[in-house]
Design an enzyme around this catalytic site. Sequence first.
Site, PDB file in Angstrom:
ATOM      1  CB  THR A 174      -0.887  -0.010   1.265  1.00 23.81           C
ATOM      2  OG1 THR A 174      -1.722  -1.163   1.232  1.00 23.81           O
ATOM      3  CG2 THR A 174      -1.772   1.227   1.347  1.00 23.81           C
ATOM      4  CB  SER A 194       2.541   7.473  -3.044  1.00 19.75           C
ATOM      5  OG  SER A 194       3.656   7.569  -2.186  1.00 19.75           O
ATOM      6  CG  ASP A 203       4.129  -2.765   1.281  1.00 22.98           C
ATOM      7  OD1 ASP A 203       3.790  -1.680   0.778  1.00 22.98           O
ATOM      8  OD2 ASP A 203       3.713  -3.156   2.393  1.00 22.98           O
ATOM      9  CE  LYS A 260       5.093  -2.254   4.853  1.00 20.54           C
ATOM     10  NZ  LYS A 260       4.759  -1.091   4.000  1.00 20.54           N
ATOM     11  N   GLY A 261       3.564   1.643   7.849  1.00 25.09           N
ATOM     12  CA  GLY A 261       2.283   1.986   8.471  1.00 25.09           C
ATOM     13  C   GLY A 261       1.927   3.447   8.385  1.00 25.09           C
ATOM     14  N   GLY A 262       2.750   4.225   7.651  1.00 23.50           N
ATOM     15  CA  GLY A 262       2.398   5.626   7.433  1.00 23.50           C
ATOM     16  C   GLY A 262       1.004   5.749   6.813  1.00 23.50           C
ATOM     17  N   GLY A 263       0.661   4.769   5.977  1.00 24.08           N
ATOM     18  CA  GLY A 263      -0.669   4.752   5.355  1.00 24.08           C
ATOM     19  C   GLY A 263      -1.685   3.967   6.175  1.00 24.08           C
ATOM     20  CD  GLU A 289       1.493  -1.848   4.453  1.00 24.23           C
ATOM     21  OE1 GLU A 289       1.272  -1.076   3.515  1.00 24.23           O
ATOM     22  OE2 GLU A 289       2.094  -1.495   5.476  1.00 24.23           O
ATOM     23  CE  LYS A 306       9.281   7.142   1.752  1.00 24.76           C
ATOM     24  NZ  LYS A 306       8.479   6.128   1.152  1.00 24.76           N
TER      25      LYS A 306
HETATM   26  C1  5RP Z   1       1.401   1.953   4.319  1.00 28.27           C
HETATM   27  C2  5RP Z   1       2.863   1.786   4.266  1.00 28.27           C
HETATM   28  C3  5RP Z   1       3.575   2.363   3.096  1.00 28.27           C
HETATM   29  O1  5RP Z   1       4.338   1.369   2.502  1.00 28.27           O
HETATM   30  C4  5RP Z   1       4.467   3.465   3.540  1.00 28.27           C
HETATM   31  O2  5RP Z   1       3.696   4.405   4.273  1.00 28.27           O
HETATM   32  C5  5RP Z   1       5.174   4.148   2.372  1.00 28.27           C
HETATM   33  O3  5RP Z   1       4.258   4.886   1.645  1.00 28.27           O
HETATM   34  P1  5RP Z   1       4.680   5.781   0.413  1.00 28.27           P
HETATM   35  O4  5RP Z   1       5.131   4.833  -0.657  1.00 28.27           O
HETATM   36  O5  5RP Z   1       3.416   6.513   0.061  1.00 28.27           O
HETATM   37  O6  5RP Z   1       5.758   6.701   0.866  1.00 28.27           O
HETATM   38  O7  5RP Z   1       3.489   1.217   5.119  1.00 28.27           O
HETATM   39  O8  5RP Z   1       0.865   1.433   5.498  1.00 28.27           O
END
Ligand code: 5RP
Length: 217
Positions: A28, A30, A81, A94-97, A103, A121
């Site tokens: 999940t 962007s 991912d 992880k888990g920003g989204g 996941e 990152k």
């Molecule tokens: C979502 C996640 C995403 O992988 C993580 O937040 C990175 O997101 P992005 O690709 O938008 O920077 O762990 O739960």
Amino acid sequence: MNQDELKRQVGQTAVEYVEEDSILGVGTGSTVNAFIDALAASGKKLEAAVSSSLATTERLQAIGVRVIDLNQTGGLDLYVDGADEFDHHRRLIKGGGGALTREKIVAQASRRFVCIADESKQVGVLGAFPLPVEVIPMARSLVARKLVGMGGQPEWREGFTTDNGNDILDVHNMDLVDPVATEQAINNLPGVVTCGIFGIRPADVVVYASQQGIKTA
Ligand code: 5RP
């Protein structure tokens, strides 16, 4: 190159890891969305996918990929991912989204976990990014107090509900020098579904886009 372009490049690179007619685990975010766009453009056909979120399910279905439940399949060969942070041991935050629990389940079910990211990152020690922790709503305050006792500063992600109907605490200033021990300790707190440290099951490879081109860790 801006970050969107880096995400586009790494998304395109990740398609090379995908086997035609396989069942793929899809994360999940962007960066993963850029991967899904590149997968569609590649014309590669999948037998099916297992998705880590409702948002990813919608995107996959929009490009004609059949999304199946993890219970309908055995282990997956590949999981792709993103991450909010990665270190040189390929351990992740992880888990920003907010999709961390699904996941982690899909990562655990997969023989190979390819993490895709951009160079922003990469960190020496995990923990600058606030650590997401998914909690059962009735335990939110209890878990928050325990996390304070562990040295963190939890902040309730107010107004956000996970796909599993739970809350997220974003924990600032958590000491993650030993990510596996901290992952285990947080996951042991009653009321915690899981935390966003991916140390027990790290990525097998991190493919990341930099200004100097694609790199791996
Ligand atoms: C979502 C996640 C995403 O992988 C993580 O937040 C990175 O997101 P992005 O690709 O938008 O920077 O762990 O739960």
